[in-house]
Design an enzyme around this catalytic site. Structure first.
Site, PDB file in Angstrom:
ATOM      1  N   VAL A  24       0.852  -1.196   0.000  1.00 39.67           N
ATOM      2  CA  VAL A  24       0.000   0.000   0.000  1.00 39.67           C
ATOM      3  C   VAL A  24       0.885   1.242   0.000  1.00 39.67           C
ATOM      4  CG1 VAL A  24      -1.777   1.239   1.321  1.00 39.67           C
ATOM      5  CG2 VAL A  24      -1.714  -1.258   1.376  1.00 39.67           C
ATOM      6  N   CYS A  25       0.553   2.225  -0.858  1.00 43.02           N
ATOM      7  CA  CYS A  25       1.235   3.524  -0.805  1.00 43.02           C
ATOM      8  C   CYS A  25       0.160   4.604  -0.742  1.00 43.02           C
ATOM      9  CB  CYS A  25       2.185   3.694  -1.988  1.00 43.02           C
ATOM     10  SG  CYS A  25       1.355   3.801  -3.586  1.00 43.02           S
ATOM     11  N   TYR A  26       0.457   5.791  -1.258  1.00 40.86           N
ATOM     12  CA  TYR A  26      -0.512   6.880  -1.178  1.00 40.86           C
ATOM     13  C   TYR A  26      -1.641   6.697  -2.196  1.00 40.86           C
ATOM     14  CZ  TYR A  26       3.120   9.148   1.522  1.00 40.86           C
ATOM     15  OH  TYR A  26       4.067   9.413   2.478  1.00 40.86           O
TER      16      TYR A  26
END
Ligand SMILES: O=S(=O)([O-])[S-]
Length: 102
Positions: free
Chosen positions: A65-67
């Site tokens: 998961v990132c932004y």
């Protein structure tokens, strides 16, 4: 075969409902992670990544998961190269997840 698979928010929800084996790693900065993150996710950074890889069960699915779902793709490829069998990149990232869960 692609190194990782794109995962939608709905697919992530189903995946975590069906199995407690799913590992979620969040590669955003520490302050963003502290402000809010997906339940049971780990904040992965340059300091803890080698430890995480050494200790991880590479047979279990791994969701990155990132932004917004861009940088997680590179991280997912990298983690696949390190030996994780089933790596996913969360489309839309934490921002999509938090919208869907607000
Ligand atoms: O984290 S991001 O690359 O999707 S902006």
């Amino acid at each position: 075969m692609s190194a990782f698979t794109h995962l939608s928010i709905n697919q992530l929800i189903h995946m975590t409902q069906e199995s407690s084996d799913v590992q979620i790693v969040d590669i955003r900065d520490a302050a963003s992670f502290q402000a809010g993150h997906i339940a049971n996710s780990i904040n992965l950074n340059n300091e803890n990544i080698s430890h995480f890889i050494a200790d991880a069960d590479m047979d279990k699915p791994l969701v990155v998961v990132c932004y917004h779902g861009m940088s997680s793709q590179g991280a997912a490829s990298y983690l696949h190269e390190q030996g994780f069998d089933a790596v996913y990149s969360l489309d839309g990232g934490y921002s999509a997840w938090s919208l869907a869960n607000s």
